[in-house]
Design an enzyme around this catalytic site. Structure first.
Site, PDB file in Angstrom:
ATOM      1  N   ARG A 233       0.833  -1.220   0.000  1.00 37.93           N
ATOM      2  CA  ARG A 233       0.000   0.000   0.000  1.00 37.93           C
ATOM      3  C   ARG A 233       0.858   1.256   0.000  1.00 37.93           C
ATOM      4  NH1 ARG A 233      -3.583  -1.925   4.487  1.00 37.93           N
ATOM      5  NH2 ARG A 233      -4.935  -3.413   3.446  1.00 37.93           N
ATOM      6  N   CYS A 364      15.114  -8.927  12.196  1.00 41.32           N
ATOM      7  CA  CYS A 364      14.372 -10.004  12.860  1.00 41.32           C
ATOM      8  C   CYS A 364      15.158 -10.604  14.022  1.00 41.32           C
ATOM      9  CB  CYS A 364      13.981 -11.082  11.856  1.00 41.32           C
ATOM     10  SG  CYS A 364      15.379 -11.880  11.079  1.00 41.32           S
TER      11      CYS A 364
END
Ligand code: SAH
Length: 421
Positions: A233, A364
C-alpha cells in the site's frame, strides 16, 4: 455426621484425586515473580529442589520457596530450561487441554487476521504453548515440537488438530537446531494424511509456492504477511517505481511491490532455490514482466554497485529499496558484528536510493531492539549524508503474538523511511 454410601457415590470426586500425583519443583526465593508475571521458562539455576525425582518430559507442578502453587509445566533435566510452564492451574495435560489451547490461539487469528487462509496457528510462548509451533498452509498443517514434553505428546496434538481443523495432511518439520538442546533428534515427514510437500498458497491476494519439507522456516516467512500488504500500500503511492528487494527469498515483498504498481522490481537472494521459486511465483501471478530475480550475496552486490571510481559518483537509481536480512545474531555476543553488518547494507542501500525514495527495512533479531536498529540506520544515513523521514513502523504479523512479559516473543521490527535529501 456420617453420610450414607449411596450419597458418597453421587458426590463427584475432587479433580486432584483423579489425577496422577505430580513431582514438585520448588523455586529459589526471588525467582517466582517472573513466573507469576507469565514468563514460562524456568532455568536450572533458579530451582531450589525437586520434592521427588521427575522423568524428562513429565508434567511437574511448580511452587515458590514457601510452597505456594504457581502452575504446571513440562520438565526436562537435559535442557537448560528445566521447566516450561503450561498453565497456572493444576489441569491434566491431555488431548482436551491441547484442543482448548489451540482453539484459543485460532480465535486470536480469526480476530486479527480474519481473511488469511495461510497463517501460524500456534506460536509457542506467544500462545502459552512453549515448544509448539503449528503453521497452516491452506489445508495442510506443519508441526514443530521443540521441547521434549511437546514432542512426546505429538499424537495427542495431531488428534486435537484433526478435530479442530480437519486438515488434508499434517507434516512435521522438526529439523530445527533448538531440538538438540532438549535431546531430540531431527525428524521431517508426513504424520497423517497425504500431500505433496510443495503446494501453492495464497498470501493476501497473491499466490506463493511453499516447500513445506525443504524450504526455509516451515515454507514461508508468515511473520511478514501483514507487512507485505502494508508495504504494498505504501509503494502504491509511487506508481512506476524502480524497486530493489534485498534478501527476497521467494519474492514476498517483490511481488507485492510489483502488484502495487512498481514499474520493475529486482530481487536478490543468495539461495538459488529461493530465486527459482521467486521466478515461478512472479509468473504464476502474471507479474513476470515486471520482476527479475538474481542469485547473489547482497553484501557483494551492493558493494559492487556502490564502489565509485575516482571522480565518479554513485548514481541513485531506485525509488524504493527493501532490506529484510536474516538475523545476524544467534546470541547477544554477536550483536556488535551484526550492527556493523546492518550499518553497511543501509549505507550502501541509501547510496542507491533516489531523493524522495523509500527505504523499507526489517530486523528479525530479538537481540537488537527497535531503538538500537533505528540508531544504526541513522548512523548509516549520517555517513551517506541523507536525511530520513520515518513514514511507517512495522512489527511481526499478529499470528506471531507479542507478549511483553515474555520479551523473547518480540523479534521482528521494521521501518519505512523516505529520503528527504
Ligand atoms: N523477505 C523474505 C524473507 C527473507 S529471510 C520474505 O519475506 O519471504 C532472509 C533471506 O536472506 C533468506 O532467503 C536467505 O536465503 C537470504 N540470505 C541470507 N544471507 C544472504 C546474503 N548475504 N545475501 C543474499 N541473501 C541472503
Amino acid at each position: 455426621m456420617a453420610s450414607s454410601p449411596a450419597a458418597n457415590e453421587r458426590r463427584p470426586l475432587p479433580v486432584y484425586k483423579l489425577m496422577e500425583p505430580l513431582a514438585t519443583v520448588l523455586l529459589k526465593p526471588g525467582e517466582a515473580d517472573r513466573v507469576v508475571a507469565g514468563h514460562p521458562w524456568i532455568y536450572q539455576g533458579t530451582i531450589l529442589r525437586l520434592t521427588q525425582p521427575a522423568l524428562d518430559g513429565e508434567v511437574v507442578q511448580v511452587k515458590d520457596h514457601r510452597q505456594r502453587f504457581l502452575g504446571i509445566g513440562f520438565f526436562n533435566s537435559k535442557s537448560k530450561i528445566h521447566v516450561r510452564m503450561l498453565a497456572t492451574e493444576r489441569v491434566p495435560v491431555d488431548e482436551a487441554f491441547f484442543e482448548h489451547a489451540i482453539r484459543s490461539a485460532i480465535a486470536v487469528r480469526h480476530k486479527h487476521l480474519p481473511n488469511a487462509t495461510t497463517f501460524r496457528v500456534v506460536n509457542a510462548e506467544g500462545d502459552v504453548l512453549s515448544g509448539l509451533v503449528v503453521d497452516k498452509y491452506a489445508d495442510v498443517l506443519v508441526l514443530q515440537t521443540s521441547s521434549l514434553g511437546m514432542d512426546q505428546r505429538k499424537t495427542m496434538i495431531v488428534a486435537a488438530l484433526q478435530r479442530i481443523l480437519s486438515p488434508r495432511a499434517i507434516l512435521e518439520r522438526n529439523d530445527i537446531a533448538s531440538r538438540k538442546f532438549e535431546g531430540l533428534p531431527n525428524a521431517n515427514g508426513v504424520l497423517t494424511g497425504q500431500c505433496d510437500p510443495q503446494l501453492a498458497v495464497q498470501l493476501n491476494q497473491l499466490q506463493f509456492e511453499a516447500d513445506l519439507l525443504g524450504g526455509q522456516k516451515t515454507g514461508l516467512y508468515l511473520d511478514q504477511q501483514v507487512n507485505y500488504q502494508r508495504v504494498g500500500r505504501l509503494l502504491a503511492r509511487s506508481q512506476g517505481a524502480q524497486v530493489l528487494d534485498c534478501f527476497s527469498f521467494v519474492g514476498g515483498f517483490a511481488l507485492h511491490a510489483a502488484q502495487a504498481g512498481a514499474a520493475h522490481v529486482h530481487a536478490l537472494d543468495q539461495s538459488a532455490e529461493a530465486v527459482a521459486a521467486g521466478v515461478r511465483n512472479a509468473a504464476a501471478n502474471g507479474l513476470a514482466a515486471k520482476c527479475s530475480f538474481e542469485a547473489a550475496n547482497v553484501f557483494d552486490w551492493l558493494k559492487a554497485q556502490t564502489i565509485a571510481k575516482p571522480n565518479e559518483k554513485v548514481i541513485p537509481r531506485f525509488d524504493a529499496v527493501i532490506l529484510d536480512p536474516p538475523s545476524f545474531t544467534r546470541n547477544r555476543s554477536a550483536v556488535p558484528d551484526a550492527l556493523r553488518g546492518y550499518k553497511e547494507i543501509h549505507l550502501r542501500a541509501l547510496k542507491l536510493l533516489k531523493t524522495g525514495g523509500t527505504l523499507v527495512t526489517f530486523c528479525c533479531s530479538h537481540h537488537v531492539d527497535a531503538a538500537t536498529f533505528q540508531d544504526v540506520i541513522l548512523a548509516a544515513a549520517f555517513d551517506a549524508r541523507r536525511l530520513l523521514r520515518r513514514v511507517a513502523v512495522y512489527t511481526q504479523s499478529p499470528d506471531h503474538p507479542v507478549i511483553p512479559a515474555i520479551p523473547e516473543t518480540e523479534y521482528l521490527k521494521g521501518f519505512a523511511f523516505e529520503a528527504v535529501r
